[in-house]
Design a protein around this motif. Structure first.
Motif, mmCIF file in Angstrom:
data_model
loop_
_atom_site.group_PDB
_atom_site.id
_atom_site.type_symbol
_atom_site.label_atom_id
_atom_site.label_comp_id
_atom_site.label_asym_id
_atom_site.label_seq_id
_atom_site.Cartn_x
_atom_site.Cartn_y
_atom_site.Cartn_z
ATOM 1 N N CYS A 1 9.336 -41.994 25.634
ATOM 2 C CA CYS A 1 9.862 -42.988 24.689
ATOM 3 C C CYS A 1 9.425 -42.707 23.263
ATOM 4 C CB CYS A 1 9.440 -44.391 25.106
ATOM 5 S SG CYS A 1 10.313 -45.003 26.571
ATOM 6 N N ALA A 2 8.328 -41.998 23.081
ATOM 7 C CA ALA A 2 7.905 -41.573 21.753
ATOM 8 C C ALA A 2 8.631 -40.306 21.307
ATOM 9 C CB ALA A 2 6.396 -41.332 21.738
ATOM 10 N N TRP A 3 9.515 -39.799 22.159
ATOM 11 C CA TRP A 3 10.277 -38.578 21.873
ATOM 12 C C TRP A 3 9.339 -37.411 21.553
ATOM 13 C CZ3 TRP A 3 15.627 -38.326 22.491
ATOM 14 C CH2 TRP A 3 16.263 -39.560 22.715
ATOM 15 N N GLU A 4 8.235 -37.350 22.294
ATOM 16 C CA GLU A 4 7.294 -36.247 22.129
ATOM 17 C C GLU A 4 7.486 -35.226 23.249
ATOM 18 O OE1 GLU A 4 3.251 -36.881 20.728
ATOM 19 O OE2 GLU A 4 3.562 -39.033 20.954
ATOM 20 N N ARG A 5 7.225 -33.991 22.929
ATOM 21 C CA ARG A 5 7.270 -32.934 23.945
ATOM 22 C C ARG A 5 5.907 -32.833 24.613
ATOM 23 N NH1 ARG A 5 9.724 -27.359 22.286
ATOM 24 N NH2 ARG A 5 9.580 -27.228 24.549
ATOM 25 N N PRO A 6 5.886 -32.767 25.943
ATOM 26 C CA PRO A 6 4.599 -32.719 26.633
ATOM 27 C C PRO A 6 3.695 -31.579 26.171
ATOM 28 C CG PRO A 6 6.353 -33.201 28.198
ATOM 29 C CD PRO A 6 7.021 -32.888 26.886
ATOM 30 N N ALA A 7 4.243 -30.388 25.988
ATOM 31 C CA ALA A 7 3.405 -29.258 25.591
ATOM 32 C C ALA A 7 2.737 -29.512 24.251
ATOM 33 C CB ALA A 7 4.238 -27.976 25.542
ATOM 34 N N ASP A 8 3.487 -30.105 23.309
ATOM 35 C CA ASP A 8 2.919 -30.393 21.989
ATOM 36 C C ASP A 8 1.821 -31.446 22.088
ATOM 37 O OD1 ASP A 8 4.759 -28.620 20.919
ATOM 38 O OD2 ASP A 8 6.179 -30.189 20.357
ATOM 39 N N ALA A 9 2.065 -32.494 22.854
ATOM 40 C CA ALA A 9 1.076 -33.556 22.999
ATOM 41 C C ALA A 9 -0.204 -33.027 23.644
ATOM 42 C CB ALA A 9 1.651 -34.699 23.821
ATOM 43 N N LEU A 10 -0.067 -32.258 24.711
ATOM 44 C CA LEU A 10 -1.245 -31.756 25.413
ATOM 45 C C LEU A 10 -2.024 -30.770 24.555
ATOM 46 C CD1 LEU A 10 0.360 -31.470 28.934
ATOM 47 C CD2 LEU A 10 -1.545 -32.967 28.296
ATOM 48 N N ARG A 11 -1.328 -29.974 23.783
ATOM 49 C CA ARG A 11 -2.027 -29.060 22.878
ATOM 50 C C ARG A 11 -2.816 -29.841 21.831
ATOM 51 N NH1 ARG A 11 1.951 -26.284 21.668
ATOM 52 N NH2 ARG A 11 2.580 -27.338 19.756
ATOM 53 N N ARG A 12 -2.218 -30.904 21.306
ATOM 54 C CA ARG A 12 -2.895 -31.710 20.286
ATOM 55 C C ARG A 12 -4.136 -32.387 20.877
ATOM 56 N NH1 ARG A 12 -5.032 -33.032 16.317
ATOM 57 N NH2 ARG A 12 -4.409 -34.599 14.759
ATOM 58 N N TYR A 13 -4.032 -32.908 22.086
ATOM 59 C CA TYR A 13 -5.208 -33.517 22.714
ATOM 60 C C TYR A 13 -6.302 -32.477 22.944
ATOM 61 C CZ TYR A 13 -2.745 -37.924 23.590
ATOM 62 O OH TYR A 13 -2.085 -39.118 23.447
ATOM 63 N N ALA A 14 -5.918 -31.298 23.383
ATOM 64 C CA ALA A 14 -6.914 -30.250 23.620
ATOM 65 C C ALA A 14 -7.609 -29.857 22.330
ATOM 66 C CB ALA A 14 -6.244 -29.037 24.262
ATOM 67 N N GLU A 15 -6.856 -29.736 21.255
ATOM 68 C CA GLU A 15 -7.451 -29.381 19.961
ATOM 69 C C GLU A 15 -8.439 -30.450 19.497
ATOM 70 O OE1 GLU A 15 -3.542 -26.921 18.226
ATOM 71 O OE2 GLU A 15 -3.960 -28.981 17.578
ATOM 72 N N ALA A 16 -8.144 -31.714 19.823
ATOM 73 C CA ALA A 16 -9.012 -32.821 19.421
ATOM 74 C C ALA A 16 -10.178 -33.032 20.375
ATOM 75 C CB ALA A 16 -8.201 -34.107 19.313
ATOM 76 N N GLY A 17 -10.188 -32.312 21.496
ATOM 77 C CA GLY A 17 -11.256 -32.464 22.471
ATOM 78 C C GLY A 17 -11.168 -33.730 23.291
ATOM 79 N N LEU A 18 -9.950 -34.334 23.382
ATOM 80 C CA LEU A 18 -9.763 -35.556 24.166
ATOM 81 C C LEU A 18 -9.255 -35.193 25.557
ATOM 82 C CD1 LEU A 18 -8.143 -38.001 21.597
ATOM 83 C CD2 LEU A 18 -10.345 -38.304 22.745
ATOM 84 N N PRO A 19 -10.020 -35.484 26.605
ATOM 85 C CA PRO A 19 -9.598 -35.104 27.958
ATOM 86 C C PRO A 19 -8.474 -35.992 28.478
ATOM 87 C CG PRO A 19 -11.617 -36.372 28.056
ATOM 88 C CD PRO A 19 -11.338 -36.154 26.589
ATOM 89 N N ILE A 20 -7.603 -35.411 29.296
ATOM 90 C CA ILE A 20 -6.602 -36.192 30.030
ATOM 91 C C ILE A 20 -7.294 -36.664 31.306
ATOM 92 C CG2 ILE A 20 -4.295 -36.246 31.027
ATOM 93 C CD1 ILE A 20 -4.408 -35.701 27.983
ATOM 94 N N VAL A 21 -7.708 -37.911 31.290
ATOM 95 C CA VAL A 21 -8.490 -38.479 32.390
ATOM 96 C C VAL A 21 -7.582 -38.873 33.547
ATOM 97 C CG1 VAL A 21 -9.913 -40.480 33.011
ATOM 98 C CG2 VAL A 21 -10.358 -39.212 30.893
ATOM 99 N N LYS A 22 -6.360 -39.313 33.229
ATOM 100 C CA LYS A 22 -5.442 -39.832 34.242
ATOM 101 C C LYS A 22 -4.012 -39.642 33.753
ATOM 102 C CE LYS A 22 -4.335 -44.316 36.477
ATOM 103 N NZ LYS A 22 -4.839 -45.699 36.694
ATOM 104 N N VAL A 23 -3.103 -39.387 34.694
ATOM 105 C CA VAL A 23 -1.674 -39.283 34.389
ATOM 106 C C VAL A 23 -0.939 -40.353 35.174
ATOM 107 C CG1 VAL A 23 0.398 -37.842 34.562
ATOM 108 C CG2 VAL A 23 -1.793 -36.809 33.922
ATOM 109 N N GLN A 24 -0.124 -41.144 34.483
ATOM 110 C CA GLN A 24 0.774 -42.071 35.164
ATOM 111 C C GLN A 24 2.137 -41.404 35.260
ATOM 112 O OE1 GLN A 24 -1.549 -46.232 34.387
ATOM 113 N NE2 GLN A 24 0.355 -45.932 33.271
ATOM 114 N N VAL A 25 2.516 -41.109 36.499
ATOM 115 C CA VAL A 25 3.757 -40.390 36.770
ATOM 116 C C VAL A 25 4.875 -41.424 36.744
ATOM 117 C CG1 VAL A 25 4.933 -38.809 38.329
ATOM 118 C CG2 VAL A 25 2.429 -38.785 38.189
ATOM 119 N N SER A 26 5.622 -41.445 35.650
ATOM 120 C CA SER A 26 6.613 -42.487 35.439
ATOM 121 C C SER A 26 7.797 -41.922 34.677
ATOM 122 C CB SER A 26 6.002 -43.665 34.672
ATOM 123 O OG SER A 26 5.444 -43.205 33.446
#
Length: 375
Positions: free
Chosen positions: A219-244
């Motif tokens: 809904c934010a019209w974000e691409r998953p690869a871009d979002a995950l790369r940004r989180y990794a660069e910031a050092g924020l772990p993906i603790v949980k994924v809601q499959v929706s």
């Protein structure tokens, strides 16, 4: 369900019980027999994972009474059900006739939200399977965006410091690691990846991180690869994924039958226009295409021109588990809107709802199998 990544790491796939209305312990145990046990049987799973939702009063009661909590653990074990993740976003009354903005209260400026989350952490530490590496709790992304100011932001950050200290105390007392995952959502203080990175800069990333809801991401019209790369660069772990998956349509008129009074259905288009609910999007005549925060069954492809954001879900799973090591190990199917679907799509009996949830879990398991994950 237990899955195995090709790299050797255990992955947990569950379904979120916030689709059910029970808010007392007897009702929760009853819903295990009504839904969870039949779902496990339909899937042929040795053990079924639950993304358990506990309303604040029952969480407090369990956290305060070790004997009661041990008894609840025995009820789960007897039914071959396990819990590694809790949904701590709704505080209570999540299946009331009207929820809307109430789901964001109390928010992370309040002591009530902190106390509830730490109650959940203590409960989860007792419910975790002995061989589980860690537990996770998803929570709201600080607050709804309005009102919000610098003082509220300062207060929320202070609560998060207290949360990290409390989680460390849980680990010291129990030996179990519990992490809390903040879930970006349309309309909230934290909606986008960039907002999450800014808001959570400086938190204890050993204990706090991100809950990546794949419908919200779409809904934010974000691409998953871009979002995950940004989180990794910031050092924020993906603790949980809601499959929706969310609703999508090039022709907004086809979405009118999804207007309903219980939940907010924030609506966004590719140009960045937004509305806080689906009926508001119609009133404002937002140009299409629209993506609507309306969690729809994962396995159902609606009739064109309606669609879902399942392609975004697939892209995200490929990024999350398609590499040499998974980026997350807790995956929770969270379709809480079965009861407000248009009448022709809505389950009419408990058996029908159990069958639908089982089909969703089977869909998610198959998608992960296609990426090399072993069931």
């Amino acid at each position: 369900m237990r899955l195995r990544h090709p790299g050797g790491r255990a992955l947990h796939l569950s379904y979120c019980t916030n689709v059910h209305p029970a808010e007392d312990l007897d009702g929760i145990v009853e819903q295990l027999d009504t839904y969870a046990v039949p779902i496990r049987a339909r899937l042929g799973a040795e053990t079924l994972g639950l993304g358990l939702w506990l309303a604040a009063p029952v969480a407090a009661a369990l956290a305060a009474d070790p004997a009661l909590l041990a008894g609840f653990r025995r009820e789960l074990d007897a039914r071959e059900l396990e819990v590694v993740t809790l949904n701590g976003f709704p505080y209570r009354s999540f299946q009331d006739p009207v929820v809307k903005h109430a789901v964001y209260h109390p928010d992370w400026t309040t002591p009530e939200r902190l106390a509830y989350t730490l109650d959940l952490a203590n409960v989860l530490a007792a419910l975790l399977p002995d061989d589980a590496a860690r537990g996770s709790i998803s929570t709201l992304p600080l607050a709804w965006r309005d009102p919000w100011d610098e003082e509220m932001s300062r207060l929320a950050m202070s609560r998060l410091d207290e949360l990290a200290t409390g989680l460390a105390a849980v680990e010291s007392a129990t030996g179990r690691v519990i992490r809390v995952a903040f879930e970006p959502e349309p309309g909230c203080v934290v909606e986008t990846t960039d907002q999450a990175v800014r808001a959570l800069s400086g938190v204890d990333t050993d204990r706090l991180g991100i809950c990546l809801d794949l419908a919200h991401l779409a809904c934010a019209w974000e691409r998953p690869a871009d979002a995950l790369r940004r989180y990794a660069e910031a050092g924020l772990p993906i603790v949980k994924v809601q499959v929706s998956a969310a609703l999508e349509s090039d022709d907004p008129e086809t979405l009118r039958e999804y207007v309903e009074p219980r939940f907010l259905h924030q609506t966004r288009n590719a140009a960045g226009d937004d509305a806080d609910d689906l009926d508001e999007a119609f009133e404002r005549k937002l140009p299409g295409p629209w993506r609507v925060h309306y969690h729809v069954p994962l396995h159902v492809a609606p009739e064109a021109p309606l669609a879902t954001t399942a392609p975004v879900l697939r892209e995200a799973l490929a990024e999350l588990v398609g590499g040499p090591e998974p980026l997350c190990d807790h995956f929770d199917v969270e379709t809480y809107t079965w009861g407000v679907l248009p009448p022709a799509l809505r389950p009419q009996t408990p058996d029908q709802l159990a069958a639908g949830i089982a089909d969703e879990l089977d869909f998610a398991r198959a998608e992960m199998r296609d990426l090399g994950v072993k069931a």
